[in-house]
Design a protein around this motif. Structure first.
Motif, PDB file in Angstrom:
ATOM      1  N   ALA A 116     -20.568  20.031  14.936  1.00  0.00           N
ATOM      2  CA  ALA A 116     -21.027  18.834  15.033  1.00  0.00           C
ATOM      3  C   ALA A 116     -22.447  18.536  15.116  1.00  0.00           C
ATOM      4  CB  ALA A 116     -20.406  17.971  16.103  1.00  0.00           C
ATOM      5  N   ASP A 117     -23.204  19.686  15.093  1.00  0.00           N
ATOM      6  CA  ASP A 117     -24.710  19.532  15.251  1.00  0.00           C
ATOM      7  C   ASP A 117     -25.458  18.451  14.455  1.00  0.00           C
ATOM      8  OD1 ASP A 117     -25.179  22.761  16.201  1.00  0.00           O
ATOM      9  OD2 ASP A 117     -23.615  22.352  14.641  1.00  0.00           O
ATOM     10  N   LEU A 118     -25.061  18.088  13.399  1.00  0.00           N
ATOM     11  CA  LEU A 118     -25.576  17.037  12.655  1.00  0.00           C
ATOM     12  C   LEU A 118     -24.865  15.882  12.503  1.00  0.00           C
ATOM     13  CD1 LEU A 118     -27.063  19.140   9.505  1.00  0.00           C
ATOM     14  CD2 LEU A 118     -28.252  18.641  11.876  1.00  0.00           C
ATOM     15  N   ALA A 119     -23.413  15.911  12.577  1.00  0.00           N
ATOM     16  CA  ALA A 119     -22.737  14.762  12.350  1.00  0.00           C
ATOM     17  C   ALA A 119     -22.628  13.829  13.579  1.00  0.00           C
ATOM     18  CB  ALA A 119     -21.093  15.530  12.115  1.00  0.00           C
ATOM     19  N   PHE A 120     -23.153  14.823  14.848  1.00  0.00           N
ATOM     20  CA  PHE A 120     -22.937  13.831  16.145  1.00  0.00           C
ATOM     21  C   PHE A 120     -24.150  12.822  16.023  1.00  0.00           C
ATOM     22  CE2 PHE A 120     -24.468  13.188  20.297  1.00  0.00           C
ATOM     23  CZ  PHE A 120     -23.288  12.481  21.167  1.00  0.00           C
ATOM     24  N   ALA A 121     -25.271  13.234  15.524  1.00  0.00           N
ATOM     25  CA  ALA A 121     -26.580  12.568  15.398  1.00  0.00           C
ATOM     26  C   ALA A 121     -26.072  11.377  14.580  1.00  0.00           C
ATOM     27  CB  ALA A 121     -27.762  13.194  14.918  1.00  0.00           C
ATOM     28  N   GLU A 122     -25.520  11.539  13.455  1.00  0.00           N
ATOM     29  CA  GLU A 122     -25.255  10.546  12.272  1.00  0.00           C
ATOM     30  C   GLU A 122     -24.311   9.719  12.757  1.00  0.00           C
ATOM     31  OE1 GLU A 122     -23.260  10.291   7.672  1.00  0.00           O
ATOM     32  OE2 GLU A 122     -23.797  12.432   8.744  1.00  0.00           O
ATOM     33  N   LEU A 123     -23.448   9.919  13.633  1.00  0.00           N
ATOM     34  CA  LEU A 123     -22.476   8.963  14.065  1.00  0.00           C
ATOM     35  C   LEU A 123     -23.024   8.300  15.145  1.00  0.00           C
ATOM     36  CD1 LEU A 123     -19.656   7.669  14.479  1.00  0.00           C
ATOM     37  CD2 LEU A 123     -19.190   9.776  16.078  1.00  0.00           C
ATOM     38  N   CYS A 124     -23.740   8.639  16.086  1.00  0.00           N
ATOM     39  CA  CYS A 124     -24.700   7.954  17.069  1.00  0.00           C
ATOM     40  C   CYS A 124     -25.536   7.011  16.317  1.00  0.00           C
ATOM     41  CB  CYS A 124     -25.460   8.918  18.093  1.00  0.00           C
ATOM     42  SG  CYS A 124     -24.388  10.115  19.164  1.00  0.00           S
ATOM     43  N   GLY A 125     -26.134   7.376  15.393  1.00  0.00           N
ATOM     44  CA  GLY A 125     -27.060   6.359  14.873  1.00  0.00           C
ATOM     45  C   GLY A 125     -26.333   5.191  14.225  1.00  0.00           C
ATOM     46  N   GLN A 126     -25.037   5.445  13.550  1.00  0.00           N
ATOM     47  CA  GLN A 126     -24.310   4.393  13.307  1.00  0.00           C
ATOM     48  C   GLN A 126     -23.934   3.334  14.227  1.00  0.00           C
ATOM     49  OE1 GLN A 126     -21.057   6.252  11.256  1.00  0.00           O
ATOM     50  NE2 GLN A 126     -22.190   6.786   9.205  1.00  0.00           N
ATOM     51  N   LEU A 127     -23.446   3.848  15.524  1.00  0.00           N
ATOM     52  CA  LEU A 127     -22.694   3.076  16.557  1.00  0.00           C
ATOM     53  C   LEU A 127     -24.143   2.420  17.114  1.00  0.00           C
ATOM     54  CD1 LEU A 127     -20.309   5.721  18.195  1.00  0.00           C
ATOM     55  CD2 LEU A 127     -19.920   3.645  16.489  1.00  0.00           C
ATOM     56  N   LEU A 128     -25.301   2.980  17.277  1.00  0.00           N
ATOM     57  CA  LEU A 128     -26.351   2.249  17.885  1.00  0.00           C
ATOM     58  C   LEU A 128     -27.002   1.245  17.158  1.00  0.00           C
ATOM     59  CD1 LEU A 128     -28.172   5.186  19.729  1.00  0.00           C
ATOM     60  CD2 LEU A 128     -26.768   3.340  20.688  1.00  0.00           C
ATOM     61  N   SER A 129     -26.681   1.254  15.854  1.00  0.00           N
ATOM     62  CA  SER A 129     -27.146   0.151  14.564  1.00  0.00           C
ATOM     63  C   SER A 129     -26.061  -0.893  14.436  1.00  0.00           C
ATOM     64  CB  SER A 129     -27.599   0.812  13.459  1.00  0.00           C
ATOM     65  OG  SER A 129     -26.462   1.471  12.553  1.00  0.00           O
ATOM     66  N   GLY A 130     -25.005  -0.702  15.199  1.00  0.00           N
ATOM     67  CA  GLY A 130     -23.898  -1.817  15.048  1.00  0.00           C
ATOM     68  C   GLY A 130     -22.844  -1.428  13.939  1.00  0.00           C
ATOM     69  N   LYS A 131     -23.074  -0.366  13.236  1.00  0.00           N
ATOM     70  CA  LYS A 131     -21.951   0.210  12.223  1.00  0.00           C
ATOM     71  C   LYS A 131     -20.878   0.875  12.868  1.00  0.00           C
ATOM     72  CE  LYS A 131     -25.489   0.340   8.774  1.00  0.00           C
ATOM     73  NZ  LYS A 131     -26.354   1.102   8.056  1.00  0.00           N
ATOM     74  N   LYS A 132     -19.451   0.743  12.550  1.00  0.00           N
ATOM     75  CA  LYS A 132     -18.551   1.386  12.814  1.00  0.00           C
ATOM     76  C   LYS A 132     -17.838   2.317  11.698  1.00  0.00           C
ATOM     77  CE  LYS A 132     -17.413  -1.159  17.169  1.00  0.00           C
ATOM     78  NZ  LYS A 132     -16.246  -1.595  17.990  1.00  0.00           N
ATOM     79  N   PRO A 133     -17.758   3.757  11.906  1.00  0.00           N
ATOM     80  CA  PRO A 133     -16.738   4.309  10.959  1.00  0.00           C
ATOM     81  C   PRO A 133     -15.427   3.690  10.830  1.00  0.00           C
ATOM     82  CG  PRO A 133     -17.998   5.885  12.596  1.00  0.00           C
ATOM     83  CD  PRO A 133     -17.905   4.603  12.986  1.00  0.00           C
ATOM     84  N   ALA A 134     -14.788   3.944   9.752  1.00  0.00           N
ATOM     85  CA  ALA A 134     -13.389   3.407   9.277  1.00  0.00           C
ATOM     86  C   ALA A 134     -12.427   4.183  10.073  1.00  0.00           C
ATOM     87  CB  ALA A 134     -13.428   3.433   7.890  1.00  0.00           C
TER      88      ALA A 134
END
Length: 514
Positions: A116-134
């Motif tokens: 998850a080295d890169l995937a974690f950063a990507e998910l955090c960026g989405q959540l902090l910007s108000g986007k939620k993965p499906a």
């Protein structure tokens, strides 16, 4: 206050969370908004929850492993009851496979499987910007090392002073051993050596003593392995201790030559023998040249100062107790400093499950998912092997019984069967496999050796007294005082000059040969 908190429950305080540091190092612009808090499994989950929520985070990333999934599940339950709005993201091998149905997964908000080295950063960026993965389950794409920032600057001064520091030169494994999660990590990827050496140079300049390389097959690439060993040897200072996990039947002359130049006690090699049974090795797709393995272990034991930690697994399909005993005796004859006897674990995602029906494999449903019985070893016999493994660690591996342990099998052609009799006798006396004080264990061993085996009390007492002094102890146990004279001190039992090694390895280094 950080918006992102990375955390886990380590098995012990001395273990530093390597994976979390990779996540933190690769958060990119989010790194300044994140913090890392480590705990261990001896701390109450409710207290851990309090410490985490005191940071007032929006996201908590939790590393889940076989050793911490129980308390981690309780921790997530507490977090979601007290602060349900905090997003809990799980990662780690325990939730990367067979995630559906796990209580901890059901309670968490998201699970990242794989690296998850890169995937974690990507998910955090989405959540902090108000986007939620499906979806809740997010498979991570396999990162290349050229994409990753290395985490070694994130080891703090307390880590350097008090902890084992983990490093890696590669990820993945080319082998397909069915009991091991590493068999799923294909292909093998090498850290670019210039970047690795730059990072390790900075780390070593800060004064750490113990570096543990977590590569599953460190010596797979002989050229890279030699370069790393040369790097470590050139920077060696008294007290340095480097751990590597080696493929035991692959040790070309180019590696032997540099290994032999390390000072005694500077290197530890973990060598996975696992089984000598050819049928079992074939069943589990383990490829191993036993003759070359034994030649390499003899070289390491006789011509180098490497501390050898060898692994054997009990309970594998196709191997009964007698076969395991023969393998244990064969390995012990090669003289490794430690033999880790482990019971087979049914790790999530491993293909070992394909043998469940034919070999009637029955595993404990709770972590660490150890084998309970199979077609060849019934439950009672497996319990004896479990006790054997624990007592062997206390007596055979600890370095506290270098002189006295071999007395257990001095009257028997099979060390395994001799130690099994001692194991069952000991269990009959104490009815436990933990929390046995060293002096009490020595007294019981003296009773067994002189009573059950009829060994000479004076000789036996001297061996135990010499072992007791090995760690620098001088308070002669009361059960030895009436047997040995007051001045009975052996020069060989004085504390080792290798006093800066880890204690367990230092006790072995006192002994010039075994």
């Amino acid at each position: 206050m950080p918006e992102i908190v990375l955390t886990t429950l380590n098995a012990k305080y001395i273990h530093a969370a390597f994976g979390l540091r990779y996540l933190l190092a690769n958060l990119g612009p989010l790194r300044s908004r994140a913090a890392l808090l480590e705990f261990d499994i001896n701390q109450r989950p409710v207290d851990v929850a309090e410490a985490l929520l005191a940071q007032d985070p929006r996201i908590i990333g939790l590393g889940v492993y076989i050793w911490n999934v129980g308390p981690a599940t309780e921790l997530v339950a507490t977090l979601k009851r007290v602060r349900p709005e905090v997003a809990v993201i799980l990662g780690g091998p325990e939730v990367s496979y067979e995630a559906e149905g796990q209580p901890i997964v059901q309670m968490a908000d998201y699970v990242i499987s794989g690296e998850a080295d890169l995937a974690f950063a990507e998910l955090c960026g989405q959540l902090l910007s108000g986007k939620k993965p499906a979806g809740k389950l997010i498979p991570a794409a396999l990162p290349e090392f050229s994409q990753l920032a290395l985490p070694y600057d994130l080891y703090g001064e307390q880590d350097i002073a008090h902890r084992i520091l983990y490093v890696e030169a590669s990820r993945g494994c080319p082998f397909s051993c069915e009991f091991c999660l590493s068999s799923l990590d294909i292909p093998v990827r090498q850290v670019p050596l210039p970047a690795l050496f730059d990072a390790l140079e900075r780390l070593l300049q800060r004064g750490p003593k113990q570096l543990k390389f977590v590569d599953r097959t460190f010596n797979l690439n002989a050229n890279a392995s030699r370069a790393i060993l040369e790097f470590c040897r050139e920077r060696y200072r008294p007290g340095h201790f480097f751990h590597f996990e080696m493929v035991p039947d692959r040790l070309p002359e180019s590696l032997k030559e540099v290994i032999a130049r390390f000072p005694p006690g500077a290197l530890q090699f973990e060598v996975g023998v696992q089984t000598y049974n050819e049928q079992t090795a074939s069943l589990i797709h383990r490829r191993q040249n036993v003759q070359r393995l034994e030649e390499n272990l003899r070289f390491l034991r006789n011509e180098t100062g490497v501390h050898i930690h060898a692994d054997l697994i009990a309970g594998l399909p196709g191997e009964d107790v007698e076969s395991f005993a023969a393998g244990f005796d064969r390995l012990l004859a090669l003289g490794p400093h430690e033999i880790q006897v482990g019971l087979l674990k049914r790790l999530r995602g491993t293909p070992i499950v394909r043998h469940d029906v034919e070999w009637q494999m029955v595993y404990n449903p709770h972590p660490p998912y150890e084998i309970l019985q199979n077609r060849l070893i019934e439950f009672g016999a497996m319990q004896k092997l479990r006790r054997f493994a624990r007592y062997w660690d206390l007596v055979g591996n600890s370095g506290n019984f270098i002189r006295s342990a071999p007395l257990i099998w001095s009257c028997d052609a099979s060390p395994f069967h001799a130690f099994m009799r001692w194991s069952e006798w000991l269990h009959g006396r104490v009815r436990r496999t933990d929390s046995i004080a060293l002096v009490r264990l020595m007294e019981l061993l003296f009773e067994y050796l002189t009573g059950e085996l009829s060994l000479v009390p004076d000789t036996t007492a001297r061996a135990l007294w010499e072992d007791y002094q090995r760690g620098g102890r001088r308070d002669k146990p009361s059960f030895l005082r009436d047997i040995l004279p007051a001045d009975a001190v052996s020069p060989r039992s004085r504390p080792s000059a290798q006093g800066t090694l880890p204690k367990r390895q230092a006790r072995h280094r006192v002994e010039p040969g075994r």
